[in-house]
Design an enzyme around this catalytic site. Structure first.
Site, short mmCIF file in Angstrom:
data_model
loop_
_atom_site.label_atom_id
_atom_site.label_comp_id
_atom_site.label_asym_id
_atom_site.label_seq_id
_atom_site.Cartn_x
_atom_site.Cartn_y
_atom_site.Cartn_z
CG ASP A 203 -9.54 0.41 5.29
OD1 ASP A 203 -9.20 -0.24 4.08
OD2 ASP A 203 -8.28 -0.21 6.24
CE LYS B 18 -4.15 -2.56 2.15
NZ LYS B 18 -4.12 -2.60 3.06
CD GLN C 180 -3.01 -4.10 7.24
OE1 GLN C 180 -3.26 -3.52 6.18
NE2 GLN C 180 -4.20 -5.86 6.15
#
Ligand code: NAD
Length: 286
Positions: free
Chosen positions: A122, A55, A99
């Site tokens: 997200d 990422k 994450q």
């Protein structure tokens, strides 16, 4: 049957990311700052470390600055909440990504709730999930469903009125994807571990999405002739990355299929870049 169309997430990602890069370049040329993404990695899960690395690399290539916070496995929920509170107020941070999964002992629910919804790239905060239910464009759609939707549209696969069957009802992929497919006017069925006769459902799918993490779950006798198959699963088997779908077994039967790797994976990262650009654009208000 003709060989299936391979839905190439790498190729489409390259195009979309080049477009993102040019948009950022244009902002910079007009004197704006770079977009910024804060990435928080807690613990030492090897798969998470690889995802985070990918990422950050993808951000760099398009011109997004990333701020990496690597925290030890003993980090407490409160320490994480304090960091997120700081990032929520930092001007140069447009997006915050934590994450998942978090190590045991950390309250994932509290952590997700603490992210400012306008920086929740997200799309896991209930406010953004709610906007997905309500079909409100301004929310953030979780990155994997967003990437799958872009891939389908790019290849001209219109799901309106189609029977879309999703195997896997996880919070990150299956559930939000079901909502997004409803948004696109598909007839959606969601299967999971408690589904009694999985094959009955998968065989009825015009578009079949599998997001379980069970390698080889979807076999030839489980897919309909001419259907579209999207494989979200990522598992490591004997050192190789494999999906949920027995690719070699089903490929001669279907009209289109995503490879693993190179299908949904890169599109997920592209979804993250798009969401970060969206958060940035809203904050700089050019
Ligand atoms: P999850 O654990 O939250 O959900 C898994 C779902 O699969 C559950 O609903 C469970 O009931 C269902 N399931 C498990 N075994 C099943 C079976 N035998 N039959 C039917 N249903 C079954 O997982 P998740 O976070 O949604 O991730 C699912 C998979 O997708 C994992 O392999 C993950 O690595 C992968 N993933 C890939 C990407 C990508 O970019 N390609 C992104 C996110 C997740």
């Amino acid at each position: 049957m003709n060989p299936p169309l391979i839905l190439d997430g790498r190729e489409l990602s390259r195009k979309i990311r080049e477009d993102i890069r040019l948009q950022i370049e244009d902002y910079l040329s007009r004197g704006f700052r770079r977009p910024g993404l804060a990435v928080i990695l807690v613990g030492d899960d090897p798969a998470s470390q690889i995802y985070v690395k990918n990422k950050i690399k993808a951000c760099r290539k398009v011109g997004i600055v990333s701020f990496l916070y690597q925290l030890g496995v003993r980090t407490t929920t409160q320490e994480l909440l304090d960091l997120i509170a700081e990032l929520n107020s930092r001007e140069e941070v447009d997006g915050i990504l934590v994450q998942l999964p978090l190590p045991e002992g950390i309250d994932q629910r509290e952590v997700i709730l603490s992210i400012n919804p306008s920086k929740d790239v997200d799309g896991f905060h209930p406010e953004n999930m709610g906007k997905l239910v309500a079909r409100m464009e301004e929310g953030f759609i979780p990155c994997t469903p967003l990437g799958i939707d872009l891939l389908l549209r790019h290849y001209g696969i219109d799901v309106r009125g189609k029977d879309v069957v999703i195997v896997g009802a996880g919070f990150i992929v299956g559930r939000p994807l079901a909502l997004l497919m409803l948004w696109r006017d598909a007839t959606v069925t969601v299967c999971h571990i408690h589904t009694k006769d999985l094959r009955k459902f998968t065989r009825s799918a015009e578009v079949l999405v599998s997001a379980t993490g069970v390698p080889g779950l979807i076999k030839e006798d489980m897919v309909a002739e001419g259907s579209v198959v999207i494989d979200v699963g990522i598992s490591r088997v004997e050192g190789k990355i494999v999906g949920d779908v027995d690719f070699e077994g089903v490929r001669h039967k279907v009209s289109a299929i995503t490879p693993v790797p190179g299908g949904v994976g890169p599109m997920t990262v592209t979804g993250l870049l798009l969401n970060t650009l969206k958060a940035y654009r809203r904050r700089v208000r050019p």
